[in-house]
Design a protein around this motif. Structure first.
Motif, PDB file in Angstrom:
ATOM      1  N   UNK A 280      20.509 -19.967  -2.930  1.00 26.85           N
ATOM      2  CA  UNK A 280      19.193 -20.159  -3.316  1.00 26.85           C
ATOM      3  C   UNK A 280      18.878 -19.981  -4.570  1.00 26.85           C
ATOM      4  N   UNK A 281      19.547 -18.815  -5.426  1.00 23.03           N
ATOM      5  CA  UNK A 281      19.043 -18.385  -6.607  1.00 23.03           C
ATOM      6  C   UNK A 281      19.542 -19.103  -7.854  1.00 23.03           C
ATOM      7  N   UNK A 282      20.615 -19.878  -7.768  1.00 18.16           N
ATOM      8  CA  UNK A 282      21.090 -20.574  -8.806  1.00 18.16           C
ATOM      9  C   UNK A 282      20.919 -21.994  -8.878  1.00 18.16           C
ATOM     10  N   UNK A 283      20.156 -22.508  -7.955  1.00 20.23           N
ATOM     11  CA  UNK A 283      19.614 -24.126  -7.898  1.00 20.23           C
ATOM     12  C   UNK A 283      18.647 -24.121  -9.088  1.00 20.23           C
ATOM     13  N   UNK A 284      18.322 -25.451  -9.361  1.00 20.04           N
ATOM     14  CA  UNK A 284      17.414 -25.731 -10.646  1.00 20.04           C
ATOM     15  C   UNK A 284      16.171 -24.990 -10.351  1.00 20.04           C
ATOM     16  N   UNK A 285      15.660 -25.040  -8.899  1.00 18.11           N
ATOM     17  CA  UNK A 285      14.433 -24.628  -8.766  1.00 18.11           C
ATOM     18  C   UNK A 285      14.796 -23.027  -7.809  1.00 18.11           C
ATOM     19  N   UNK A 286      14.871 -21.879  -8.287  1.00 18.60           N
ATOM     20  CA  UNK A 286      15.597 -20.794  -7.475  1.00 18.60           C
ATOM     21  C   UNK A 286      14.324 -20.620  -6.378  1.00 18.60           C
ATOM     22  N   UNK A 287      15.305 -20.381  -5.204  1.00 16.24           N
ATOM     23  CA  UNK A 287      14.638 -19.844  -4.085  1.00 16.24           C
ATOM     24  C   UNK A 287      14.810 -18.395  -3.656  1.00 16.24           C
ATOM     25  N   UNK A 288      14.374 -17.992  -2.436  1.00 14.81           N
ATOM     26  CA  UNK A 288      14.851 -16.549  -1.950  1.00 14.81           C
ATOM     27  C   UNK A 288      15.543 -16.767  -0.610  1.00 14.81           C
ATOM     28  N   UNK A 289      16.333 -15.768  -0.262  1.00 15.66           N
ATOM     29  CA  UNK A 289      17.112 -15.880   1.169  1.00 15.66           C
ATOM     30  C   UNK A 289      16.508 -16.050   2.316  1.00 15.66           C
ATOM     31  N   UNK A 290      17.065 -17.060   3.064  1.00 19.59           N
ATOM     32  CA  UNK A 290      16.313 -17.221   4.465  1.00 19.59           C
ATOM     33  C   UNK A 290      15.920 -16.269   5.313  1.00 19.59           C
ATOM     34  N   UNK A 291      17.079 -15.271   5.562  1.00 22.27           N
ATOM     35  CA  UNK A 291      17.173 -14.100   6.300  1.00 22.27           C
ATOM     36  C   UNK A 291      16.733 -13.055   5.710  1.00 22.27           C
ATOM     37  N   UNK A 292      15.445 -12.703   5.189  1.00 23.54           N
ATOM     38  CA  UNK A 292      14.961 -11.731   4.454  1.00 23.54           C
ATOM     39  C   UNK A 292      15.159 -10.224   5.109  1.00 23.54           C
ATOM     40  N   UNK A 293      14.990 -10.042   6.428  1.00 23.48           N
ATOM     41  CA  UNK A 293      15.229  -8.591   6.690  1.00 23.48           C
ATOM     42  C   UNK A 293      16.873  -8.487   6.558  1.00 23.48           C
ATOM     43  N   UNK A 294      17.556  -9.335   6.754  1.00 20.05           N
ATOM     44  CA  UNK A 294      19.080  -9.047   6.721  1.00 20.05           C
ATOM     45  C   UNK A 294      19.419  -8.739   4.954  1.00 20.05           C
ATOM     46  N   UNK A 295      18.720  -9.366   4.199  1.00 21.21           N
ATOM     47  CA  UNK A 295      18.760  -9.202   2.884  1.00 21.21           C
ATOM     48  C   UNK A 295      18.164  -7.898   2.325  1.00 21.21           C
ATOM     49  N   UNK A 296      17.077  -7.405   3.089  1.00 21.41           N
ATOM     50  CA  UNK A 296      16.565  -6.223   2.697  1.00 21.41           C
ATOM     51  C   UNK A 296      17.338  -4.856   3.003  1.00 21.41           C
TER      52      UNK A 296
END
Length: 255
Positions: free
Chosen positions: A51-67
């Protein structure tokens, strides 16, 4: 392999009417590569872009797991990023099998595609996830030890931590923290008696990482103090009854 931004800069020169030869000489990129990018901008990869290295960066879908995983990484994790070798590794004490499972689960939830493995060493287990995209998702990666360089969250990371503070705190404590039973003595009715109470410690040499921990504790209403050992302020203590109860509810001891 050239990243998307480099490819876009080269194509922008071509769009200005420049010849392939002149763009190739200026950028050091072959004419063949630039020609291929005219029909396909994004690089071919064994795994899809994160999600971060796309032309338009996004954020991880599972945010609790990412935190939670971010907390583990800032404590006992690091990234190997070489031309033919890319992986995230979190080192867990073998005495806590639940922690090992939680680390692997968080990696799979944040990035489902890469393979994950475990390597046993004396007293510990290394949990590894193999992909170059961990560099995109954990931009705190860099040369040298974490406490010897600045550790600052990017705005999108801070937004996730603000939305899921307990998961972040739990990851930090599971990596560089512990819950222990302290004791002291006090006089009761003229007799000295032993008194025990639970306490949480977090130990990290990085001022920045300790600041992320204590700043997040402040936001959730947990009182803390610095507890220096041999003059080093590397320990953060939570000992007040109400604050320990909060950590017990949302973190708990390792298992």
């Amino acid at each position: 392999m050239y990243d998307v931004s480099t490819r876009m800069r080269a194509l922008a020169l071509v769009a200005q009417g420049r010849s392939l030869n002149s763009v190739s000489k200026e950028t050091g990129i072959s004419r063949h590569a630039i020609t291929c990018w005219l029909t396909r901008l994004e690089p071919l990869s064994r795994t899809p872009p994160c999600v971060r290295c796309r032309v338009t960066p996004g954020i991880p879908g599972d945010r609790p797991a990412y935190a939670y995983l971010l907390g583990l990484y800032l404590g006992d994790g690091y990234i190997i990023s070489r031309p033919r070798q890319h992986y995230l590794m979190v080192t867990c004490a073998a005495a806590w099998p639940g922690l090992v499972d939680a680390a692997e689960d968080a990696m799979r939830r944040v990035l489902p595609e890469p393979s994950v493995s475990r390597t046993e060493r004396a007293g510990c287990i290394d949990v590894r996830s193999y992909t170059q995209h961990w560099v995109c998702l954990l931009p705190q990666h860099g040369p040298g030890k974490k406490h010897e360089r600045p550790i600052v969250l990017e705005p999108w990371q801070q937004a996730i931590v603000d939305a899921h503070p307990w998961e972040f705190i739990r990851g930090l404590i599971h990596s560089d923290g512990c819950r222990i039973t302290n004791w002291t003595t006090r006089m009761v009715g003229g007799e000295r008696k032993r008194y025990e109470y639970p306490r949480y410690f977090f130990t990290n040499k990085s001022d920045d990482i300790r600041g992320l921990y204590t700043g997040t504790l402040d936001k959730v209403g947990v009182e803390w103090t610095h507890c220096a050992r041999n003059g080093d302020p590397y320990n953060v203590s939570v000992a007040k009854k109400a604050s320990v109860a909060l950590l017990d509810t949302h973190v708990g001891p390792k298992y």
